[in-house]
Design a protein around this motif. Structure first.
Motif, PDB file in Angstrom:
ATOM      1  N   GLU A 264       1.077  -1.121  -0.039  1.00 13.99           N
ATOM      2  CA  GLU A 264       0.017   0.179   0.175  1.00 13.99           C
ATOM      3  C   GLU A 264       0.820   1.261  -0.114  1.00 13.99           C
ATOM      4  O   GLU A 264       1.952   1.337   0.628  1.00 13.99           O
ATOM      5  CB  GLU A 264      -1.013  -0.037   1.301  1.00 13.99           C
ATOM      6  N   GLY A 265       0.537   2.264  -0.848  1.00 11.97           N
ATOM      7  CA  GLY A 265       1.012   3.468  -0.932  1.00 11.97           C
ATOM      8  C   GLY A 265       0.956   3.992  -2.104  1.00 11.97           C
ATOM      9  O   GLY A 265       0.139   3.719  -2.893  1.00 11.97           O
ATOM     10  N   ASN A 266       1.894   5.255  -2.451  1.00  8.13           N
ATOM     11  CA  ASN A 266       1.681   5.665  -3.553  1.00  8.13           C
ATOM     12  C   ASN A 266       2.733   4.827  -4.692  1.00  8.13           C
ATOM     13  O   ASN A 266       3.793   4.578  -4.593  1.00  8.13           O
ATOM     14  CB  ASN A 266       2.448   7.212  -3.889  1.00  8.13           C
TER      15      ASN A 266
ATOM     16  N   GLY B 122      -1.570   1.615  -4.570  1.00 11.86           N
ATOM     17  CA  GLY B 122      -0.432   0.919  -4.307  1.00 11.86           C
ATOM     18  C   GLY B 122      -0.006  -0.099  -5.588  1.00 11.86           C
ATOM     19  O   GLY B 122      -0.053   0.321  -6.831  1.00 11.86           O
TER      20      GLY B 122
END
Length: 95
Positions: A9-11, A42
């Motif tokens: 998960e994240g950019n 993500g």
């Protein structure tokens, strides 16, 4: 062959260089089936191991968790998917 998904998960733009660093740590001849997909929120990595037992040993190994952290990735949410019935492909997509 046993397939699993590793969700990070994240950019995605920020995660991809860390993913590339992680992948570079594995010899290409060890990779059976592997794909990294960008998505909203993500990246997801689909990766196969020879057997379910190999997947379990690999995905729970503290050394793998350390390699993920060393590459700069957050901990993965690991999703066991199952035995591969068939896999087809015609080319490698460069990163």
């Amino acid at each position: 062959m046993y397939l699993a998904a590793y969700h990070f998960e994240g950019n995605a733009t920020e995660l991809l260089p860390a993913y590339d660093k992680l992948l570079a740590a594995f010899p290409p001849e060890q990779i059976l089936l592997h794909a990294c997909v960008t998505r909203a929120g993500g990246i997801t990595v689909f990766d196969a191991c020879p057997t379910e037992a190999d997947f379990t040993a690999f995905s729970t190994d503290p050394g793998f968790a350390a390699a993920i952290a060393d590459a700069g990735l957050p901990p993965a949410r690991v999703e066991p998917l199952g035995e591969v019935h068939a896999a087809h492909g015609s080319r490698t997509v460069p990163s």
